[in-house]
Design a protein around this motif. Structure first.
Motif, mmCIF file in Angstrom:
data_model
loop_
_atom_site.group_PDB
_atom_site.id
_atom_site.type_symbol
_atom_site.label_atom_id
_atom_site.label_comp_id
_atom_site.label_asym_id
_atom_site.label_seq_id
_atom_site.Cartn_x
_atom_site.Cartn_y
_atom_site.Cartn_z
ATOM 1 N N ALA A 157 -4.505 -3.941 -16.397
ATOM 2 C CA ALA A 157 -4.024 -4.665 -17.572
ATOM 3 C C ALA A 157 -2.538 -4.425 -17.807
ATOM 4 O O ALA A 157 -1.798 -5.357 -18.131
ATOM 5 N N ARG A 158 -2.066 -3.202 -17.639
ATOM 6 C CA ARG A 158 -0.669 -2.864 -17.898
ATOM 7 C C ARG A 158 0.225 -2.986 -16.672
ATOM 8 O O ARG A 158 1.445 -2.938 -16.782
ATOM 9 N N ASP A 159 -0.382 -3.090 -15.506
ATOM 10 C CA ASP A 159 0.347 -3.205 -14.244
ATOM 11 C C ASP A 159 1.300 -2.018 -14.029
ATOM 12 O O ASP A 159 2.398 -2.171 -13.503
ATOM 13 N N THR A 160 0.879 -0.860 -14.453
ATOM 14 C CA THR A 160 1.654 0.363 -14.244
ATOM 15 C C THR A 160 0.696 1.547 -14.263
ATOM 16 O O THR A 160 -0.400 1.477 -14.828
ATOM 17 N N ASP A 161 1.120 2.626 -13.631
ATOM 18 C CA ASP A 161 0.288 3.821 -13.527
ATOM 19 C C ASP A 161 1.052 4.997 -14.118
ATOM 20 O O ASP A 161 1.981 5.526 -13.501
ATOM 21 N N ASP A 162 0.677 5.415 -15.321
ATOM 22 C CA ASP A 162 1.331 6.536 -15.975
ATOM 23 C C ASP A 162 0.301 7.314 -16.780
ATOM 24 O O ASP A 162 -0.901 7.047 -16.721
ATOM 25 N N TYR B 117 -14.989 6.825 -17.295
ATOM 26 C CA TYR B 117 -13.557 7.145 -17.265
ATOM 27 C C TYR B 117 -12.848 6.412 -16.132
ATOM 28 O O TYR B 117 -11.751 5.870 -16.306
ATOM 29 N N ALA B 118 -13.465 6.397 -14.957
ATOM 30 C CA ALA B 118 -12.845 5.713 -13.817
ATOM 31 C C ALA B 118 -12.722 4.215 -14.081
ATOM 32 O O ALA B 118 -11.694 3.597 -13.768
ATOM 33 N N GLY B 119 -13.758 3.618 -14.671
ATOM 34 C CA GLY B 119 -13.686 2.190 -14.967
ATOM 35 C C GLY B 119 -12.615 1.862 -15.994
ATOM 36 O O GLY B 119 -11.857 0.888 -15.833
ATOM 37 N N LEU B 120 -12.517 2.673 -17.060
ATOM 38 C CA LEU B 120 -11.506 2.423 -18.080
ATOM 39 C C LEU B 120 -10.093 2.648 -17.553
ATOM 40 O O LEU B 120 -9.169 1.875 -17.857
ATOM 41 N N GLU B 121 -9.899 3.681 -16.749
ATOM 42 C CA GLU B 121 -8.568 3.944 -16.214
ATOM 43 C C GLU B 121 -8.128 2.831 -15.258
ATOM 44 O O GLU B 121 -6.977 2.371 -15.310
ATOM 45 N N SER B 122 -9.030 2.380 -14.393
ATOM 46 C CA SER B 122 -8.681 1.287 -13.489
ATOM 47 C C SER B 122 -8.410 0.003 -14.259
ATOM 48 O O SER B 122 -7.500 -0.765 -13.911
ATOM 49 N N GLY B 123 -9.181 -0.237 -15.323
ATOM 50 C CA GLY B 123 -8.929 -1.411 -16.149
ATOM 51 C C GLY B 123 -7.579 -1.350 -16.850
ATOM 52 O O GLY B 123 -6.872 -2.369 -16.959
ATOM 53 N N MET B 124 -7.183 -0.157 -17.310
ATOM 54 C CA MET B 124 -5.874 -0.012 -17.937
ATOM 55 C C MET B 124 -4.740 -0.233 -16.940
ATOM 56 O O MET B 124 -3.713 -0.839 -17.264
ATOM 57 N N GLU C 74 0.820 -1.208 0.000
ATOM 58 C CA GLU C 74 0.000 0.000 0.000
ATOM 59 C C GLU C 74 0.856 1.261 0.000
ATOM 60 O O GLU C 74 0.475 2.273 -0.584
ATOM 61 N N SER C 75 1.999 1.223 0.663
ATOM 62 C CA SER C 75 2.874 2.395 0.675
ATOM 63 C C SER C 75 3.581 2.597 -0.658
ATOM 64 O O SER C 75 3.941 3.710 -1.014
ATOM 65 N N ILE C 76 3.785 1.510 -1.400
ATOM 66 C CA ILE C 76 4.446 1.636 -2.702
ATOM 67 C C ILE C 76 3.493 2.226 -3.732
ATOM 68 O O ILE C 76 3.873 3.094 -4.529
ATOM 69 N N ALA C 77 2.255 1.778 -3.747
ATOM 70 C CA ALA C 77 1.271 2.262 -4.723
ATOM 71 C C ALA C 77 0.675 3.576 -4.232
ATOM 72 O O ALA C 77 -0.185 3.591 -3.359
ATOM 73 N N GLN C 78 1.147 4.674 -4.779
ATOM 74 C CA GLN C 78 0.673 5.995 -4.386
ATOM 75 C C GLN C 78 -0.479 6.419 -5.296
ATOM 76 O O GLN C 78 -0.375 7.357 -6.075
ATOM 77 N N ARG C 79 -1.605 5.727 -5.204
ATOM 78 C CA ARG C 79 -2.775 6.062 -5.998
ATOM 79 C C ARG C 79 -4.012 5.508 -5.309
ATOM 80 O O ARG C 79 -3.913 4.681 -4.399
ATOM 81 N N ARG C 80 -5.172 5.973 -5.759
ATOM 82 C CA ARG C 80 -6.433 5.493 -5.215
ATOM 83 C C ARG C 80 -6.757 4.105 -5.745
ATOM 84 O O ARG C 80 -6.342 3.736 -6.839
#
Length: 205
Positions: free
Chosen positions: A149-154, A139-146, A65-71
């Protein structure tokens, strides 16, 4: 009667010698009247001043949880849907208020004007709020799905989510309208992401 002068004289001498041998700490603590201020932490070898300096950063139960700095996806869904509906309701209510004021006539009573304002503002706010709430939900559903799927947040996840949201929202109007709406959504999200990075870099917050 016993003579107490010698006792007080010796006590005074002892007190004077004790004061003289107390060192600089006692002399610095002494006031002009000769009364020393009591410091209960003087002989304690602990950093008592930092005992109550509690950390302000959030504490996490798990290291992941501390590594993933996102909702999380649920928080993301609630955040974008709520923000979209709130912004749409406020903007639609303002638009309805403007239309109701323009539609007024000189002979209208105050009750009729207030009724027209409430009806027009409520109808417009509900309509625009529902639309922007659905857009935020997609938008929230598509962003969370991406992200999953990509296992990264950019930034790519946000831009692709904007493209998909615009295309899905206008899919019923035909392929051309869906393509135009998708391009507009991608450009808007890209501009928002770029502005966010600029603000983080150049604006001290």
């Amino acid at each position: 009667m016993a003579d107490t002068r010698g006792f007080f004289g010796r006590g005074g001498a002892d007190q004077g010698s004790w004061s003289a041998g107390g060192g600089g700490d006692h002399d610095q603590a002494a006031t002009s009247g000769g009364v020393r201020q009591y410091n209960p932490y003087k002989d304690l070898q602990i950093p008592y001043q930092s005992i109550y300096n509690l950390p302000t950063s959030p504490e996490f139960l798990f290291q992941e949880e501390s590594i993933a700095q996102r909702r999380s996806w649920g928080e993301n869904l609630t955040y974008y849907t709520g923000c979209g509906y709130l912004a749409g309701a406020v903007g639609g209510a303002g638009k309805g208020l403007y239309e109701a004021l323009r539609a007024g006539e000189p002979g209208d009573t105050l009750k009729l004007r207030v009724n027209r304002i409430l009806n027009t503002s409520g109808q417009a706010g509900r309509r625009v709020g529902n639309r922007l709430g659905v857009i935020g939900l997609m938008y929230a559903g598509l962003e969370s799905g991406m992200v999953m799927a990509r296992d990264t947040d950019d930034w790519m996840n946000s831009v692709v989510a904007g493209l998909g949201t615009g295309a899905l929202f206008k899919a019923a109007s035909g392929p051309r309208s869906a393509a135009v709406a998708g391009a507009i959504g991608g450009l808007m999200v890209g501009a928002a992401v770029g502005a966010k990075q600029v603000v983080k870099r150049y604006v001290p917050i």
